[in-house]
Design an enzyme around this catalytic site. Sequence first.
Site, mmCIF file in Angstrom:
data_model
loop_
_atom_site.group_PDB
_atom_site.id
_atom_site.type_symbol
_atom_site.label_atom_id
_atom_site.label_comp_id
_atom_site.label_asym_id
_atom_site.label_seq_id
_atom_site.Cartn_x
_atom_site.Cartn_y
_atom_site.Cartn_z
ATOM 1 N N ARG A 43 2.182 5.797 -30.631
ATOM 2 C CA ARG A 43 3.596 6.138 -30.457
ATOM 3 C C ARG A 43 3.742 7.599 -30.047
ATOM 4 N NH1 ARG A 43 8.633 4.905 -28.905
ATOM 5 N NH2 ARG A 43 10.256 5.529 -30.369
ATOM 6 N N THR A 124 18.004 3.145 -44.990
ATOM 7 C CA THR A 124 18.916 2.366 -45.822
ATOM 8 C C THR A 124 18.257 2.013 -47.161
ATOM 9 O OG1 THR A 124 19.927 1.424 -43.860
ATOM 10 C CG2 THR A 124 20.327 0.287 -45.939
ATOM 11 N N CYS A 264 18.733 -4.478 -40.323
ATOM 12 C CA CYS A 264 19.878 -4.085 -41.148
ATOM 13 C C CYS A 264 20.559 -5.267 -41.823
ATOM 14 C CB CYS A 264 20.901 -3.319 -40.304
ATOM 15 S SG CYS A 264 20.398 -1.639 -39.892
#
Length: 428
Positions: A43, A124, A264
Amino acid sequence: MSHPNPGFAPSIAVIGLGYVGLPLAVEFGKLYPVTGFDIKEPRIAELREGHDSTLEVSAEELKESRHLSFSSSAVDLAHCNTFIVTVPTPIDVHKRPDLTPLIKASETIGKVLKRGDIVIYESTVYPGATEEDCVPVLEKISGLKLNRDFFAGYSPERINPGDKEHRLPSIKKVTSGSTPEAAEKIDQLYKSIIRAGTHKASSIRVAEAAKVIENTQRDLNIALVNELSKLFSRLGIDTLEVLEAAGTKWNFLPFRPGLVGGHCIGVDPYYLTHKAQAVGYHPEVILAGRRINDGMGRFVASEMIKAMLNKCIQIKGARVLIMGLAFKENCPDLRNTRVVDVINELKEYQVAAEVFDPWVNAEDAQREYGISMVANPENAAYDGIIIAVAHKQYKEMSEHKIHAFGKSPHVLFDLKYVLGKEFVDLRL
């Protein structure tokens, strides 16, 4: 030290360069020195070459972020004084929160944390996770004390993968901090890049709770229309027509039925229910919505099989083309895609599902789910076709082109209302 240094000049580290972290690093990198950190060396290599495989940031935008550098070495974080954590917060096979990435990121930061530094979490979590799970790790590794030596904050991410209209600077940002002074410092930091402005919450726990209920609310609304879709199917009523009719009322919410996946909506409610049960409360409505949405793959597969039987199509050994594997349209994101539920259910009927998705990297599909994708579906090869994701490439196809993939006879099941109802056998 009871508050951050008023002359504090941010030198930022963004920990985790996925769909959330990279856009954030790019925006901050236009104004401040930023080190984008990720443990995945491939990455880092692609980003250094100016390419983002998530397609969230263009090569031009990467160039515009003049103060941004990338690293997979924690040593390069030592000079930073503001750490922003944007790692994934998944669930495990038992639907329980998996805080492993969050804890490991906290350990990495703890090794370089200094007096006066600020650590902000965007991942989250359930209310209390920052102060109860992450801060103790920071304190243990660094030997420093929260609100005496360093400060913490929480500013929940609101990135919508694949959405080129609602970008980071144009989405209002909730902020919070471990002291009033830290909260103000963090709020001002985000205000410098968020054109839409900020909302400073009264505490970290309030900010955490606000994030987790955003997606829980959406999950429950989709669960309602999914349940209505099942009901209307039995009544022989077209669900979309009902929703469009009801939608003429000004305050009717325009939700549509479908598979609920992604990082999510299909995950966050389990963080809230986990915390609820930990404090002795059993959340009935939230879990009911989760059960409905988690069962949609099974429902889609069974409806497909029934429709094929009604056309006298041999089920055992049949081939079905699945159009779309990503969890949503026009992005390559495979996280928690529920299309795999449909594929696995069809296997139970000994039906071979072949997947065609022009957005998804074939190596990612193989590595994550063991799925070998087809680059070009064969004409007249399939007993059934399921349009599972509303990619723009599918919308640009004519109904004749899509039907051409099918044998005679075949069943076309459109989960996303890509085609008019007169061109399909089934819709949700």
